[in-house]
Design a protein around this motif. Structure first.
Motif, mmCIF file in Angstrom:
data_model
loop_
_atom_site.group_PDB
_atom_site.id
_atom_site.type_symbol
_atom_site.label_atom_id
_atom_site.label_comp_id
_atom_site.label_asym_id
_atom_site.label_seq_id
_atom_site.Cartn_x
_atom_site.Cartn_y
_atom_site.Cartn_z
ATOM 1 N N ILE A 154 0.847 -1.194 0.000
ATOM 2 C CA ILE A 154 0.000 0.000 0.000
ATOM 3 C C ILE A 154 0.882 1.244 0.000
ATOM 4 C CG2 ILE A 154 -1.760 1.284 1.293
ATOM 5 C CD1 ILE A 154 -2.791 -1.308 2.390
ATOM 6 N N PRO A 155 0.594 2.227 -0.868
ATOM 7 C CA PRO A 155 1.391 3.465 -0.885
ATOM 8 C C PRO A 155 1.477 4.100 0.501
ATOM 9 C CG PRO A 155 -0.114 3.394 -2.757
ATOM 10 C CD PRO A 155 -0.454 2.229 -1.900
ATOM 11 N N VAL A 156 2.605 4.767 0.786
ATOM 12 C CA VAL A 156 2.901 5.271 2.124
ATOM 13 C C VAL A 156 1.809 6.199 2.651
ATOM 14 C CG1 VAL A 156 4.517 6.644 3.484
ATOM 15 C CG2 VAL A 156 5.374 5.025 1.782
ATOM 16 N N GLU A 157 1.356 7.153 1.833
ATOM 17 C CA GLU A 157 0.366 8.121 2.298
ATOM 18 C C GLU A 157 -0.965 7.439 2.597
ATOM 19 O OE1 GLU A 157 -1.047 11.619 3.699
ATOM 20 O OE2 GLU A 157 1.015 11.098 3.148
ATOM 21 N N ASP A 158 -1.355 6.516 1.722
ATOM 22 C CA ASP A 158 -2.598 5.780 1.966
ATOM 23 C C ASP A 158 -2.468 4.888 3.191
ATOM 24 O OD1 ASP A 158 -3.535 6.970 -0.331
ATOM 25 O OD2 ASP A 158 -3.045 5.258 -1.612
ATOM 26 N N LEU A 159 -1.275 4.322 3.384
ATOM 27 C CA LEU A 159 -1.050 3.467 4.534
ATOM 28 C C LEU A 159 -1.177 4.252 5.838
ATOM 29 C CD1 LEU A 159 -0.202 0.611 5.502
ATOM 30 C CD2 LEU A 159 2.164 1.413 5.428
ATOM 31 N N ARG A 160 -0.730 5.517 5.814
ATOM 32 C CA ARG A 160 -0.824 6.341 7.016
ATOM 33 C C ARG A 160 -2.290 6.531 7.423
ATOM 34 N NH1 ARG A 160 -2.165 11.225 8.154
ATOM 35 N NH2 ARG A 160 -2.392 11.800 5.950
ATOM 36 N N ILE A 161 -3.159 6.772 6.435
ATOM 37 C CA ILE A 161 -4.587 6.943 6.717
ATOM 38 C C ILE A 161 -5.167 5.665 7.327
ATOM 39 C CG2 ILE A 161 -6.849 7.345 5.665
ATOM 40 C CD1 ILE A 161 -5.395 8.997 3.518
ATOM 41 N N LEU A 162 -4.816 4.521 6.736
ATOM 42 C CA LEU A 162 -5.312 3.251 7.236
ATOM 43 C C LEU A 162 -4.765 2.967 8.637
ATOM 44 C CD1 LEU A 162 -6.926 0.654 6.722
ATOM 45 C CD2 LEU A 162 -4.881 -0.309 5.624
ATOM 46 N N ARG A 163 -3.503 3.297 8.863
ATOM 47 C CA ARG A 163 -2.881 3.075 10.161
ATOM 48 C C ARG A 163 -3.575 3.889 11.253
ATOM 49 N NH1 ARG A 163 2.098 4.993 9.148
ATOM 50 N NH2 ARG A 163 2.847 3.006 8.338
ATOM 51 N N ASP A 164 -3.878 5.135 10.955
ATOM 52 C CA ASP A 164 -4.555 5.993 11.931
ATOM 53 C C ASP A 164 -5.966 5.470 12.236
ATOM 54 O OD1 ASP A 164 -2.321 7.569 12.009
ATOM 55 O OD2 ASP A 164 -3.136 9.128 10.685
ATOM 56 N N PHE A 165 -6.632 4.997 11.195
ATOM 57 C CA PHE A 165 -7.974 4.459 11.380
ATOM 58 C C PHE A 165 -7.941 3.213 12.269
ATOM 59 C CE2 PHE A 165 -11.223 1.423 9.646
ATOM 60 C CZ PHE A 165 -12.322 2.003 10.263
ATOM 61 N N LEU A 166 -7.002 2.315 12.006
ATOM 62 C CA LEU A 166 -6.894 1.098 12.797
ATOM 63 C C LEU A 166 -6.504 1.399 14.234
ATOM 64 C CD1 LEU A 166 -5.177 -1.277 10.206
ATOM 65 C CD2 LEU A 166 -7.560 -1.319 10.950
#
Length: 557
Positions: free
Chosen positions: A499-511
C-alpha cells in the motif's frame, strides 16, 4: 420339544438343549465336513430397549426368532442368551439363508441403530467339542461388531491369532503399565494463522517385548471390552500432567495437551475427580489440559455425560468433541452439549482432491461451529492444498502428517517446528472466533444471527506503525485489485510493501482508532486515487501492544 427345553420368550430351543442336541448331531455327521454353525448377535440392542422399552424389545427378539424359523425350517435353532441366537445347518447355500434373516431384521429395527451380525464356523471333521465350535462362531461374529458395512463373517485362523493377542493384552496390561511398555506419543496441533504448534494430542502406544508395537486399534478395543480402558486413560493423563508440571518447574513454555476419554471412562470412574487429583498432584493449570470426548460416546448415558462435561468446563477445562462426522454424527449433539472445540474427523479429507462436495461440507461445518461459538480443528491433514483450504475457510488448527505423525515428545522437538507462546493463546483464540465465512464477520458472536451480501474481509495486526495482514479472503484480494493494489502472495505479510505510504498512514490511523474503541468503526477515504469505505472492529489485543482488527473494505463508485 418339551417346555423345559424351550426359550420361554421365543419358543426356540434354549441354551442347554441346543448344546446337547448339537453335540449329538455332530457325532452323526462325523467326517462329513458339511455342518455349519451360525451365531447371531444384535448390535446395540441396549439402545433399542432404552428407546422403545423392554416390551417392544421382546417383540423385536420374537421377530428375529420368527425370521430364523422361516429361513432355517426344521433345523436346530436356539436363543442362547439375551440377544444371542444360534443355528446348526448344512453349509450348502448357507449365505442365502443367513442373509434372509439379516435383511428381514432391517424391517424390524425401526429407525434405531440396531444391527444383526452373524458369525459362521464350519468345523473340521476332527472337531467334536461343541463349546469350542460355538466359541469360534461367536468370535467371527464379534470381530465385525464395529464394522458398519459388514454383517456376516466366517471364522478363519486369523481370528485365533487375534484371540491369542487379546488374551496377551489382558494378561500383560498391568505389567505393561508398571514397566512403561505403554508410552505416550504426541501429535502437534498447528495453528493455521501462524503455522506454530499450539498444543499436542496425547496418544497411547504399546511397545510390547513379545509382539512388538501393538496397534491402538487392537489394545484399546480389548481394554474397552474388559472394562480396563479407564486405567489406560488415567495412566496417559498421569504421564501428561507429569510432563506439563516439569515444564512449568523448569521455566519452559508449557503447551496445552488434549487427552481422550471414552464413554466407558465415565461409567467406570468419576473421571473429573480422578483427573483433578492428577492435575493437583503435578500443579498443572486446568487450561493446559483439554478433555476430548469422542462423538460416539454421546450415544449413551446422555444425562451422565452432560453433567460431566459441564463439570469439567465449569472448572476451567476445555472440552472438545472428537471425530465429528465419523459416522455417528447428529446435529442434536451440537444442540444438546456444550463444547469448546469441534474436531473434524479425518475421513472428510480422504476424498478432498476427488469430491468437490468435500470442500462445501468442510466450509459448512466450520461456519456452523463458529456461529455456535466453537473453535475448530481438522484431523488428517496431509497436503499443502488441504492446509491452504482449511486456513482460507477459517479452520483454526490442524493435525496431520503434513507437519508430524504422533511421536515421542523428544522426536517432535527435533522437528524444530516453532511453538506458540502459551501467553498468546488467548489472543489467537479470540482471533479464531471470527467467522471469515460469514457475511457479517464484524458482528459480535452473541448478536442475532443474520446474513447479508458477500464482502471483502481481512484480519490485520498492528503494533505501533507496523501493520501485518494475517488473513484475507478472495474478495479482499479482488478489492485490492480494484483499487490498483497487489494482494500479498503469502500471509502473514507487511502491508507497507503493498500500500502506498500516504494511503497506509490513513489506514494506520484508522486502525489505531479502532484499537481504542469497543464498537465497529467506519471510515471513507481515498486509496490509490479510488474512493473506498472501511469498517473495522477490534478482535483481540496482547499485553505486548499488538492489536488485531477485523477489517471490511468496499470500493465506492
Amino acid at each position: 420339544m418339551e417346555s423345559h427345553q424351550k426359550d420361554s420368550l421365543t419358543g426356540l430351543a434354549n441354551l442347554s438343549h441346543f448344546m446337547e442336541e448339537a453335540a449329538a448331531l455332530m457325532q452323526q455327521e462325523a467326517d462329513s465336513g458339511r455342518v455349519a454353525f451360525v451365531f447371531f448377535d444384535v448390535d446395540n440392542f441396549k439402545s433399542f430397549n432404552k428407546k422403545y422399552g423392554f416390551q417392544n424389545g421382546n417383540e423385536f427378539l420374537k421377530g428375529i426368532a420368527d425370521l430364523i424359523g422361516k429361513a432355517f425350517p426344521g433345523r436346530l435353532s436356539a436363543r442362547l442368551t439375551d440377544d444371542h441366537f444360534a443355528v446348526m445347518d448344512y453349509k450348502e447355500n448357507l449365505d442365502e439363508r443367513v442373509n434372509m434373516v439379516l435383511d428381514g431384521v432391517k424391517e424390524l429395527r425401526r429407525s434405531i441403530n440396531a444391527e444383526l451380525k452373524a458369525g459362521v464356523y464350519v468345523p473340521d471333521s476332527a472337531i467334536y467339542n461343541i463349546a469350542l465350535v460355538m466359541d469360534r462362531a461367536r468370535m467371527a461374529c464379534e470381530s465385525i461388531k464395529r464394522a458398519y458395512d459388514r454383517n456376516l463373517r466366517y471364522y478363519d485362523w486369523s481370528l485365533e491369532q487375534g484371540l491369542r493377542l487379546k488374551n496377551h493384552v489382558i494378561s500383560d496390561f498391568h505389567t505393561a503399565l508398571d514397566n512403561h511398555y505403554i508410552q505416550v506419543f504426541y501429535q502437534p496441533e498447528v495453528r493455521t494463522l501462524t503455522k506454530q504448534i499450539c498444543g499436542y494430542e496425547a496418544l497411547a502406544r504399546w511397545k510390547d517385548p513379545v509382539y512388538g508395537m501393538l496397534s491402538p486399534a487392537v489394545f484399546i478395543e480389548v481394554l474397552e471390552s474388559v472394562h480396563l480402558i479407564h486405567l489406560l486413560d488415567l495412566y496417559v493423563i498421569d504421564e501428561v500432567c507429569r510432563l506439563i508440571g516439569n515444564m512449568i518447574k523448569n521455566g519452559e513454555n508449557p503447551v496445552s495437551v488434549s487427552v481422550n476419554l471414552s464413554r466407558l471412562d465415565f461409567q467406570l470412574a468419576d473421571m473429573f475427580e480422578e483427573i483433578e487429583k492428577l492435575r493437583e498432584k503435578y500443579d498443572v493449570p486446568a487450561r493446559l489440559l483439554n478433555i476430548e470426548v469422542t462423538e460416539s460416546a454421546l450415544d449413551a448415558e446422555a444425562e451422565l455425560l452432560r453433567r460431566q462435561i459441564d463439570r469439567f468446563r465449569e472448572n476451567g477445562y476445555e472440552v472438545w468433541m472428537d471425530d465429528f462426522g465419523s459416522g455417528y454424527s447428529t446435529l442434536n449433539n451440537l444442540k444438546d452439549y456444550h463444547f469448546d472445540v469441534l474436531k473434524i474427523d479425518m475421513n472428510f479429507l480422504r476424498d478432498f482432491g476427488k469430491k468437490p462436495q468435500t470442500r462445501i461440507i468442510l466450509a459448512t461445518i466450520v461456519d456452523l461451529a463458529k456461529e455456535l461459538g466453537m473453535h475448530t480443528l481438522a484431523e488428517g491433514v496431509e497436503t499443502k492444498e488441504q492446509f491452504s483450504f482449511l486456513r482460507a475457510i477459517g479452520c483454526e488448527k490442524i493435525q496431520g502428517y503434513l507437519f508430524s505423525k504422533p511421536l515421542p515428545l523428544k522426536e517432535v522437538k527435533e522437528l524444530d517446528l516453532p511453538v506458540e507462546d502459551v501467553r498468546q493463546s488467548a489472543y489467537y483464540n479470540a482471533l479464531g472466533r471470527v467467522n471469515v465465512l460469514s457475511d457479517s464477520p464484524l458482528r459480535d458472536r452473541d448478536g442475532e444471527y443474520r446474513l447479508v451480501s458477500r464482502i471483502s474481509f481481512a484480519i490485520v495486526e498492528q503494533k505501533g506503525e507496523h501493520i501485518d495482514c494475517l488473513y484475507a479472503n478472495k474478495a479482499f484480494g479482488v478489492f485490492l485489485q480494484s483499487v490498483g493494489l497487489e494482494m500479498p502472495s503469502t500471509l502473514p505479510a507487511a502491508l507497507e510493501r503493498y500500500i502506498p505510504v500516504e494511503d497506509l498512514r490513513i489506514l494506520r490511523d484508522f486502525l489505531a482508532h479502532c484499537s481504542r474503541s469497543d464498537k465497529e468503526e467506519r471510515m471513507e477515504c481515498i486509496i490509490n486515487s479510488n474512493r473506498c469505505s472501511f469498517s473495522a472492529r477490534r478482535v483481540a489485543s496482547r499485553n505486548d501492544g499488538v492489536v488485531a482488527n477485523a477489517l471490511v473494505a468496499v470500493r465506492l463508485p
